[in-house]
Design a protein around this motif. Sequence first.
Motif: not given
Length: 108
Positions: A25-36
């Motif tokens: 849920y944390e990843w879905a809310a916002g992450h660095i593009e291209g991150a694993m």
Amino acid sequence: MSEFENVSIDSIGENTTVLDVREDYEWAAGHIEGAMHIPVEQIPDRLDELDPDTDLHVICRTGGRSHRVAQWLVANGYSAVNVTGGMGAWLEASRPMVSDTDQPPTVL
């Protein structure tokens, strides 16, 4: 216990391999593009997805989970550093993010 390095978000460049260990849920809310993305508890079971010869910049929300994961990876022969301040510092620095939701990217 193996020694490993703590680095700031400034160490993350265009060709940096970022491993985000936050929950789905944390990843879905916002992450660095291209991150694993491999949540903390899945790291041991998904270790074969990581290249031991690649320098991994491990990130979470504030740096606690990523610290433990980077420490564990280094102890198991991987090249990893902990990104201090995590995605909170990334957001505060107004660095670009993407989300998997219909909302603007943010850090939960």
